[in-house]
Write a protein that holds these residues in place. Structure first.
Motif, PDB file in Angstrom:
ATOM      1  N   ALA B  40      -0.629   0.671   9.547  1.00  0.00           N
ATOM      2  CA  ALA B  40      -0.250  -0.741   9.543  1.00  0.00           C
ATOM      3  C   ALA B  40      -0.127  -1.209   8.086  1.00  0.00           C
ATOM      4  O   ALA B  40      -0.668  -0.562   7.179  1.00  0.00           O
ATOM      5  N   PRO B  41       0.576  -2.309   7.841  1.00  0.00           N
ATOM      6  CA  PRO B  41       0.638  -2.828   6.462  1.00  0.00           C
ATOM      7  C   PRO B  41      -0.766  -3.100   5.933  1.00  0.00           C
ATOM      8  O   PRO B  41      -1.597  -3.667   6.634  1.00  0.00           O
ATOM      9  N   GLY B  42      -1.002  -2.659   4.717  1.00  0.00           N
ATOM     10  CA  GLY B  42      -2.273  -2.972   4.072  1.00  0.00           C
ATOM     11  C   GLY B  42      -3.469  -2.163   4.546  1.00  0.00           C
ATOM     12  O   GLY B  42      -4.610  -2.462   4.211  1.00  0.00           O
ATOM     13  N   ALA B  43      -3.231  -1.131   5.330  1.00  0.00           N
ATOM     14  CA  ALA B  43      -4.339  -0.332   5.860  1.00  0.00           C
ATOM     15  C   ALA B  43      -5.036   0.476   4.773  1.00  0.00           C
ATOM     16  O   ALA B  43      -6.190   0.887   4.936  1.00  0.00           O
ATOM     17  N   GLY B  44      -4.326   0.699   3.666  1.00  0.00           N
ATOM     18  CA  GLY B  44      -4.922   1.462   2.574  1.00  0.00           C
ATOM     19  C   GLY B  44      -4.244   2.794   2.331  1.00  0.00           C
ATOM     20  O   GLY B  44      -4.844   3.714   1.786  1.00  0.00           O
ATOM     21  N   LYS B  45      -2.962   2.896   2.691  1.00  0.00           N
ATOM     22  CA  LYS B  45      -2.218   4.141   2.467  1.00  0.00           C
ATOM     23  C   LYS B  45      -2.140   4.460   0.987  1.00  0.00           C
ATOM     24  O   LYS B  45      -2.461   5.567   0.551  1.00  0.00           O
ATOM     25  N   THR B  46      -1.693   3.484   0.192  1.00  0.00           N
ATOM     26  CA  THR B  46      -1.505   3.741  -1.237  1.00  0.00           C
ATOM     27  C   THR B  46      -2.846   4.042  -1.910  1.00  0.00           C
ATOM     28  O   THR B  46      -2.955   4.977  -2.713  1.00  0.00           O
ATOM     29  N   ALA B  47      -3.869   3.283  -1.544  1.00  0.00           N
ATOM     30  CA  ALA B  47      -5.202   3.524  -2.130  1.00  0.00           C
ATOM     31  C   ALA B  47      -5.664   4.945  -1.830  1.00  0.00           C
ATOM     32  O   ALA B  47      -6.211   5.633  -2.693  1.00  0.00           O
ATOM     33  N   GLU B 120       4.659   8.238   2.025  1.00  0.00           N
ATOM     34  CA  GLU B 120       4.035   6.990   2.486  1.00  0.00           C
ATOM     35  C   GLU B 120       5.067   6.249   3.311  1.00  0.00           C
ATOM     36  O   GLU B 120       6.069   5.752   2.800  1.00  0.00           O
ATOM     37  N   GLY B 123       4.735   0.333   6.456  1.00  0.00           N
ATOM     38  CA  GLY B 123       3.602  -0.226   7.186  1.00  0.00           C
ATOM     39  C   GLY B 123       4.034  -0.763   8.537  1.00  0.00           C
ATOM     40  O   GLY B 123       4.703  -1.788   8.627  1.00  0.00           O
ATOM     41  N   LYS B 168     -11.502   2.326   4.728  1.00  0.00           N
ATOM     42  CA  LYS B 168     -12.263   1.106   4.387  1.00  0.00           C
ATOM     43  C   LYS B 168     -13.607   1.084   5.116  1.00  0.00           C
ATOM     44  O   LYS B 168     -14.066   0.029   5.551  1.00  0.00           O
ATOM     45  N   LEU B 171     -16.326  -1.404   4.627  1.00  0.00           N
ATOM     46  CA  LEU B 171     -16.268  -2.758   5.202  1.00  0.00           C
ATOM     47  C   LEU B 171     -16.907  -2.855   6.589  1.00  0.00           C
ATOM     48  O   LEU B 171     -16.983  -3.949   7.152  1.00  0.00           O
ATOM     49  N   SER B 199     -13.630   5.949   2.491  1.00  0.00           N
ATOM     50  CA  SER B 199     -13.517   4.684   1.769  1.00  0.00           C
ATOM     51  C   SER B 199     -12.937   4.987   0.400  1.00  0.00           C
ATOM     52  O   SER B 199     -13.514   5.735  -0.381  1.00  0.00           O
ATOM     53  N   ALA B 200     -11.772   4.395   0.122  1.00  0.00           N
ATOM     54  CA  ALA B 200     -11.161   4.609  -1.191  1.00  0.00           C
ATOM     55  C   ALA B 200     -11.950   3.867  -2.260  1.00  0.00           C
ATOM     56  O   ALA B 200     -11.841   4.154  -3.445  1.00  0.00           O
ATOM     57  N   LYS B 201     -12.747   2.905  -1.826  1.00  0.00           N
ATOM     58  CA  LYS B 201     -13.522   2.120  -2.784  1.00  0.00           C
ATOM     59  C   LYS B 201     -14.743   2.896  -3.271  1.00  0.00           C
ATOM     60  O   LYS B 201     -14.996   2.969  -4.468  1.00  0.00           O
TER      61      LYS B 201
HETATM   62  N1  LIG Z   1     -12.886  -2.375   0.584  1.00  0.00           N
HETATM   63  C1  LIG Z   1     -11.859  -1.514   0.605  1.00  0.00           C
HETATM   64  N2  LIG Z   1     -10.622  -1.961   0.302  1.00  0.00           N
HETATM   65  C2  LIG Z   1      -9.603  -1.076   0.324  1.00  0.00           C
HETATM   66  C3  LIG Z   1      -9.784   0.293   0.659  1.00  0.00           C
HETATM   67  N3  LIG Z   1      -8.594   0.914   0.632  1.00  0.00           N
HETATM   68  C4  LIG Z   1      -7.686  -0.020   0.287  1.00  0.00           C
HETATM   69  N4  LIG Z   1      -8.282  -1.229   0.107  1.00  0.00           N
HETATM   70  C5  LIG Z   1      -7.640  -2.495  -0.261  1.00  0.00           C
HETATM   71  O1  LIG Z   1      -6.770  -2.868   0.792  1.00  0.00           O
HETATM   72  C6  LIG Z   1      -5.596  -3.478   0.268  1.00  0.00           C
HETATM   73  C7  LIG Z   1      -4.356  -2.757   0.758  1.00  0.00           C
HETATM   74  O2  LIG Z   1      -4.377  -1.408   0.299  1.00  0.00           O
HETATM   75  P1  LIG Z   1      -3.053  -0.552   0.064  1.00  0.00           P
HETATM   76  O3  LIG Z   1      -3.486   0.805  -0.351  1.00  0.00           O
HETATM   77  O4  LIG Z   1      -2.098  -1.272  -0.796  1.00  0.00           O
HETATM   78  O5  LIG Z   1      -2.489  -0.533   1.552  1.00  0.00           O
HETATM   79  P2  LIG Z   1      -1.094   0.075   2.074  1.00  0.00           P
HETATM   80  O6  LIG Z   1      -1.380   0.607   3.418  1.00  0.00           O
HETATM   81  O7  LIG Z   1      -0.551   1.016   1.069  1.00  0.00           O
HETATM   82  O8  LIG Z   1      -0.201  -1.234   2.169  1.00  0.00           O
HETATM   83  P3  LIG Z   1       1.402  -1.335   2.337  1.00  0.00           P
HETATM   84  O9  LIG Z   1       2.013  -0.211   1.570  1.00  0.00           O
HETATM   85  O10 LIG Z   1       1.727  -2.671   1.752  1.00  0.00           O
HETATM   86  O11 LIG Z   1       1.656  -1.266   3.804  1.00  0.00           O
HETATM   87  C8  LIG Z   1      -5.738  -3.444  -1.245  1.00  0.00           C
HETATM   88  O12 LIG Z   1      -6.227  -4.687  -1.671  1.00  0.00           O
HETATM   89  C9  LIG Z   1      -6.749  -2.342  -1.468  1.00  0.00           C
HETATM   90  O13 LIG Z   1      -7.496  -2.538  -2.656  1.00  0.00           O
HETATM   91  C10 LIG Z   1     -11.126   0.728   0.951  1.00  0.00           C
HETATM   92  O14 LIG Z   1     -11.401   1.897   1.260  1.00  0.00           O
HETATM   93  N5  LIG Z   1     -12.112  -0.220   0.920  1.00  0.00           N
END
Ligand SMILES: Nc1nc2c(ncn2[C@@H]2O[C@H](COP(=O)(O)OP(=O)(O)OP(=O)(O)O)[C@@H](O)[C@H]2O)c(=O)[nH]1
Ligand SMILES: [Mg+2]
Lengths: 119, 223
Positions: B40-47, B120, B123, B168, B171, B199-201
């Protein structure tokens, strides 16, 4: 959803077979669409009108043969349909189920018209 | 006037599947393992991709194909910063990538100098599931913030997965997420699916995930 690309692909397949069979027009297109194929028939019909305007395909009736999503229980062997939510086996409650069918997205046949040719 | 029925039975997505099969062969001919990451968008793919590159780049040569609906290079810039070549392919608003877009991305990557290509995807939890891109494995990133009911609501995407990343996980204390409930839904759709909570964090779970990915990459190179 990806109805537009699906509709374009349907048109390619239909054109290919209509030309090979020397059709003067296409009166109907029979499609098989599984519930898990994620295709909304109304959207396909809508795009069809737009992309075929003015062609021999424009008046074709699109018929959708919907197929349910069928799963089979790995434990008791019973088959069941899933219409909305995923569920465990309704017979024995097992979580171990295998997808059998219901993601089809096919052009099954077309109905073409050939005008009488003067000899 | 005569009316004739012409039997056909042709898969509507066949053109895509043909190109996907070619892509897979090109990757294999270059001894490259290719993994398609959906979420999904923002799920953390790029991280996840960035952290994976940081951990593996000394051992494995990684390239990334970034799919985006808009022509913004936010994600590919992050990948390049992490030290891997990245190309961006734009879908012009479409909700998924298809095999042809991946081919365009491949043509811009130095395939001879890569061991692993990560795609990637856009989303979206619905459309990418339908499109074979020519990868050797499909992965889903499901963040705990999305909720533990997602396998029931988006069943299709779970069916063709080879690996699942629950992301994540740091969280979990803040969102009502029952990991066992989530896993029981996945089990219905894809029994025994390889799953890594990460957790990418904090970096939690990354050793196991990167080990799995390294093994797959090595196995592809030895074929
Ligand atoms: N707390 C926490 N935040 C995370 C983690 N992974 C990613 N995030 C946060 O989640 C948000 C979205 O992460 P992205 O990696 O951009 O997600 P994405 O899936 O690539 O998003 P799109 O490419 O826009 O669909 C960012 O603010 C990241 O910092 C994690 O493991 N823990
Ligand atoms: Mg991203």
């Amino acid at each position: 959803m990806h109805e537009l690309s699906a509709t374009q692909n349907i048109l390619h397949i239909v054109m290919d077979h209509a030309e090979r069979n020397h059709a003067d027009s296409v009166s109907a297109i029979n499609l098989v669409v599984g519930d898990f194929a994620n295709i909304v028939p109304d959207c396909v019909g809508y795009y069809w009108k737009i992309i075929t305007e003015g062609t021999i395909y424009a008046d074709a009736v699109l018929r959708f043969d919907r197929r349910p999503a069928i799963f089979e229980c790995d434990d008791c062997g019973s088959q069941f349909e899933i219409t909305r939510e995923m569920t465990a086996c309704p017979q024995c409650g097992s979580d171990h189920v295998t997808f059998i069918s219901g993601d089809e997205l096919l052009v099954e046949s077309i109905e073409i018209v050939r005008n009488e040719k003067e000899k | 006037m005569t009316s004739i029925k012409v039997p056909i039975i042709e898969n509507i997505l066949e053109a895509n599947d043909f190109v996907a099969e070619e892509n897979r062969k090109i990757f294999s001919d270059h001894n490259i393992f290719c993994i398609n990451i959906m979420a999904a968008p923002g799920a953390g793919k790029t991280a996840l991709i960035v952290k994976t590159i940081e951990l593996l780049k000394d051992k494995i040569r990684i390239g990334v194909i970034e799919g985006d609906t808009a022509s913004v290079t936010i994600d590919s810039d992050q990948v390049v910063m992490a030290g891997a070549p990245a190309v961006q392919v734009t879908t012009a608003g479409e909700c998924h990538m298809d095999a042809m877009m991946v081919r365009k991305g491949m043509e811009q990557l130095p395939l001879d100098d890569l061991d692993l290509v990560i795609i990637e995807n856009i989303g979206n939890l619905i459309c990418p599931a339908e499109w074979d891109l020519g990868s050797h494995a499909n992965a889903l990133v499901a963040s705990v913030a999305e909720g533990d009911d997602k396998p029931w609501k988006y069943p299709n995407i779970y069916r063709n997965l080879d690996v699942l990343l629950i992301t994540k996980t740091d969280l979990i204390p803040y969102v009502d997420y029952d990991i066992d409930h989530f896993k029981s839904g996945v089990e219905i759709l894809n029994p025994g699916l390889v799953t890594f909570p990460t957790s990418a964090k904090t970096g939690d779970g990354f050793p196991a995930w990167t080990e799995w990915l390294s093994k797959k990459t090595k196995a592809a190179a030895e074929k």
